[in-house]
Design a protein around this motif. Structure first.
Motif, PDB file in Angstrom:
ATOM      1  N   ARG A 179       0.857  -1.199   0.000  1.00 10.54           N
ATOM      2  CA  ARG A 179       0.000   0.000   0.000  1.00 10.54           C
ATOM      3  C   ARG A 179       0.885   1.239   0.000  1.00 10.54           C
ATOM      4  O   ARG A 179       1.767   1.389   0.852  1.00 10.54           O
ATOM      5  CB  ARG A 179      -0.933   0.013   1.222  1.00 10.54           C
ATOM      6  N   PHE A 180       0.634   2.117  -0.973  1.00 12.93           N
ATOM      7  CA  PHE A 180       1.422   3.327  -1.139  1.00 12.93           C
ATOM      8  C   PHE A 180       0.595   4.551  -0.739  1.00 12.93           C
ATOM      9  O   PHE A 180      -0.625   4.591  -0.960  1.00 12.93           O
ATOM     10  CB  PHE A 180       1.862   3.471  -2.596  1.00 12.93           C
ATOM     11  N   THR A 181       1.254   5.532  -0.154  1.00 15.02           N
ATOM     12  CA  THR A 181       0.571   6.757   0.274  1.00 15.02           C
ATOM     13  C   THR A 181      -0.053   7.456  -0.924  1.00 15.02           C
ATOM     14  O   THR A 181       0.358   7.238  -2.073  1.00 15.02           O
ATOM     15  CB  THR A 181       1.571   7.711   0.944  1.00 15.02           C
ATOM     16  N   PRO A 182      -1.048   8.314  -0.687  1.00 18.27           N
ATOM     17  CA  PRO A 182      -1.678   9.031  -1.807  1.00 18.27           C
ATOM     18  C   PRO A 182      -0.665   9.825  -2.632  1.00 18.27           C
ATOM     19  O   PRO A 182      -0.822   9.933  -3.858  1.00 18.27           O
ATOM     20  CB  PRO A 182      -2.682   9.947  -1.106  1.00 18.27           C
ATOM     21  N   GLU A 183       0.360  10.387  -1.994  1.00 20.58           N
ATOM     22  CA  GLU A 183       1.356  11.163  -2.737  1.00 20.58           C
ATOM     23  C   GLU A 183       2.128  10.265  -3.706  1.00 20.58           C
ATOM     24  O   GLU A 183       2.316  10.601  -4.875  1.00 20.58           O
ATOM     25  CB  GLU A 183       2.320  11.857  -1.779  1.00 20.58           C
ATOM     26  N   ARG A 184       2.581   9.107  -3.225  1.00 25.52           N
ATOM     27  CA  ARG A 184       3.344   8.203  -4.071  1.00 25.52           C
ATOM     28  C   ARG A 184       2.433   7.467  -5.063  1.00 25.52           C
ATOM     29  O   ARG A 184       2.889   7.045  -6.137  1.00 25.52           O
ATOM     30  CB  ARG A 184       4.115   7.207  -3.206  1.00 25.52           C
ATOM     31  N   ALA A 185       1.172   7.324  -4.718  1.00 23.98           N
ATOM     32  CA  ALA A 185       0.238   6.601  -5.574  1.00 23.98           C
ATOM     33  C   ALA A 185       0.117   7.232  -6.950  1.00 23.98           C
ATOM     34  O   ALA A 185      -0.154   6.543  -7.937  1.00 23.98           O
ATOM     35  CB  ALA A 185      -1.139   6.520  -4.913  1.00 23.98           C
ATOM     36  N   ARG A 186       0.308   8.552  -7.030  1.00 24.90           N
ATOM     37  CA  ARG A 186       0.185   9.221  -8.333  1.00 24.90           C
ATOM     38  C   ARG A 186       1.228   8.707  -9.318  1.00 24.90           C
ATOM     39  O   ARG A 186       1.016   8.775 -10.524  1.00 24.90           O
ATOM     40  CB  ARG A 186       0.296  10.735  -8.151  1.00 24.90           C
ATOM     41  N   TRP A 187       2.364   8.207  -8.820  1.00 20.89           N
ATOM     42  CA  TRP A 187       3.384   7.640  -9.697  1.00 20.89           C
ATOM     43  C   TRP A 187       3.225   6.124  -9.829  1.00 20.89           C
ATOM     44  O   TRP A 187       3.224   5.581 -10.928  1.00 20.89           O
ATOM     45  CB  TRP A 187       4.783   7.954  -9.156  1.00 20.89           C
ATOM     46  N   VAL A 188       3.094   5.444  -8.695  1.00 19.22           N
ATOM     47  CA  VAL A 188       3.116   3.987  -8.707  1.00 19.22           C
ATOM     48  C   VAL A 188       1.899   3.408  -9.419  1.00 19.22           C
ATOM     49  O   VAL A 188       1.984   2.349 -10.044  1.00 19.22           O
ATOM     50  CB  VAL A 188       3.220   3.446  -7.272  1.00 19.22           C
ATOM     51  N   SER A 189       0.772   4.071  -9.358  1.00 16.91           N
ATOM     52  CA  SER A 189      -0.427   3.545 -10.005  1.00 16.91           C
ATOM     53  C   SER A 189      -0.260   3.433 -11.519  1.00 16.91           C
ATOM     54  O   SER A 189      -0.995   2.678 -12.168  1.00 16.91           O
ATOM     55  CB  SER A 189      -1.639   4.425  -9.683  1.00 16.91           C
ATOM     56  N   ALA A 190       0.690   4.164 -12.083  1.00 14.68           N
ATOM     57  CA  ALA A 190       0.933   4.107 -13.533  1.00 14.68           C
ATOM     58  C   ALA A 190       2.071   3.153 -13.886  1.00 14.68           C
ATOM     59  O   ALA A 190       2.390   2.991 -15.068  1.00 14.68           O
ATOM     60  CB  ALA A 190       1.246   5.507 -14.073  1.00 14.68           C
ATOM     61  N   GLU A 191       2.694   2.518 -12.886  1.00 20.59           N
ATOM     62  CA  GLU A 191       3.832   1.636 -13.138  1.00 20.59           C
ATOM     63  C   GLU A 191       3.379   0.187 -13.281  1.00 20.59           C
ATOM     64  O   GLU A 191       2.382  -0.237 -12.694  1.00 20.59           O
ATOM     65  CB  GLU A 191       4.846   1.726 -11.987  1.00 20.59           C
ATOM     66  N   ARG A 192       4.153  -0.545 -14.064  1.00 16.97           N
ATOM     67  CA  ARG A 192       3.886  -1.973 -14.247  1.00 16.97           C
ATOM     68  C   ARG A 192       4.997  -2.756 -13.569  1.00 16.97           C
ATOM     69  O   ARG A 192       6.112  -2.841 -14.072  1.00 16.97           O
ATOM     70  CB  ARG A 192       3.823  -2.314 -15.734  1.00 16.97           C
ATOM     71  N   TRP A 193       4.692  -3.319 -12.435  1.00 16.50           N
ATOM     72  CA  TRP A 193       5.672  -4.104 -11.685  1.00 16.50           C
ATOM     73  C   TRP A 193       5.669  -5.557 -12.132  1.00 16.50           C
ATOM     74  O   TRP A 193       6.689  -6.230 -12.031  1.00 16.50           O
ATOM     75  CB  TRP A 193       5.373  -4.034 -10.190  1.00 16.50           C
TER      76      TRP A 193
END
Length: 326
Positions: A248-262
């Motif tokens: 679970r990523f914070t809302p601030e980091r979510a703006r980047w991680v939500s667009a990443e493909r892990w």
């Protein structure tokens, strides 16, 4: 059969290293000998494919000397914008791949593209000036055996390799059946069936100290089997025991991680607090732990507990080292 289809078929067979016997080719293409001669002349003189006729074997084949010195480059009928697009792709690849292992193979193609631009010598310089790729932090690798590995993969031949395994540092000789080359995180890896261990293995090309392409045909593995055994884990680490992780990523980091493909099979969603909850499979936690640490302190390992414990252990060890250095 239209001439374009005949030329494509001829080129594909030649590039696959086949001997094109005259009578078999006449029967397959359903043309006269005069038409076949004109097609082969077009392949040789216009498309600039180094093809030779072997009178003893009564067939055409690629000139091995032209292939060895890198002068064989396919001359394509392309529009100017398509040629410039290919030049841009070559420039991007040369910057993204700091090892430069493909430079020798791509160089002849680039020179042919420049020639097709009708002396458009400004094109490569203009591309380099107008398009920048910053590959900071990339590893510079020397991969002397890339060409041998690519040849074995594409021609479906076995290889004998001398390999220094990173896990224990020992140097071992193995015979393998290469299946595919994989470019992952600034390095090339070889997925292969290892005949000594009788199983699929992943070999890092920069750890291969010697490579020899053999005449024996490689064992062919179905793509589904390769993906089932090698692609289910996280990153380059394979394994049959796959489990799921939830981060679970914070809302601030979510703006980047939500667009990443892990991972190809990942699942992600926003929770009511605006955090990005990411679920993904892994079989070996080493690489996943490194990626999680990049996002500290804006990430939480929800489960499994052993993954959270390993992340905490790495953080505590790092703090101890920092305190000791101070």
């Amino acid at each position: 059969m239209p001439q374009a289809d005949r030329l494509i078929k001829i080129q594909n067979r030649l590039n696959a290293g086949q001997l094109l016997r005259r009578q078999a080719l006449l029967d397959e293409l359903e043309v006269s000998f005069a038409t076949l001669k004109r097609d082969m002349a077009y392949v040789r003189d216009v498309l600039r494919v180094p093809v030779r006729f072997d009178s003893e074997r009564n067939g055409w084949h690629l000139d091995s000397s032209a292939i060895a010195d890198g002068t064989h480059a396919l001359d394509l009928k392309l529009r100017e914008d398509e040629i410039r697009a290919l030049l841009v792709m070559q420039h991007l690849l040369s910057r993204l791949e700091p090892g430069g292992v493909l430079a020798a193979q791509i160089g002849p193609l680039q020179r042919n593209l420049e020639r097709l631009l009708d002396k458009g010598l400004r094109a490569p310089a203009d591309v380099a000036r107008r398009i920048r790729v910053l590959a900071l932090g990339a590893r510079r690798l020397e991969l002397p055996h890339f060409r041998a590995a690519a040849q074995a993969v594409l021609r479906r031949r076995r290889m004998r390799i001398v390999y220094r395994a990173r896990s224990h540092g020992r140097v071992e000789e193995r015979e393998v059946s290469p299946q595919r080359l994989v470019h992952y995180r600034e390095n090339w890896h070889l997925d292969a069936w290892c005949h000594r261990s009788n199983g699929l293995r992943i070999f890092s090309l920069d750890a291969i100290e010697h490579a020899q392409v053999l005449d024996d045909a490689a064992i062919e593995m179905p793509d589904a089997d390769l993906d089932d055994q090698l692609a289910k884990g996280y990153g380059i680490f394979a394994g049959s025991q796959v489990q799921m992780a939830r981060l679970r990523f914070t809302p601030e980091r979510a703006r980047w991680v939500s667009a990443e493909r892990w991972h190809p099979d990942q699942r992600g969603r926003f929770d009511p607090q605006g955090c990005w909850v990411l679920e993904l499979p892994f079989s070996d936690m080493r690489e996943l732990v490194m990626d999680i640490l990049r996002h500290v302190p804006e990430v939480e390992v929800m489960w499994p507990e052993e993954l959270a414990d390993e992340v905490r252990r790495r953080l505590e060890e790092g703090l101890r080292r920092m305190r000791g250095a101070g």
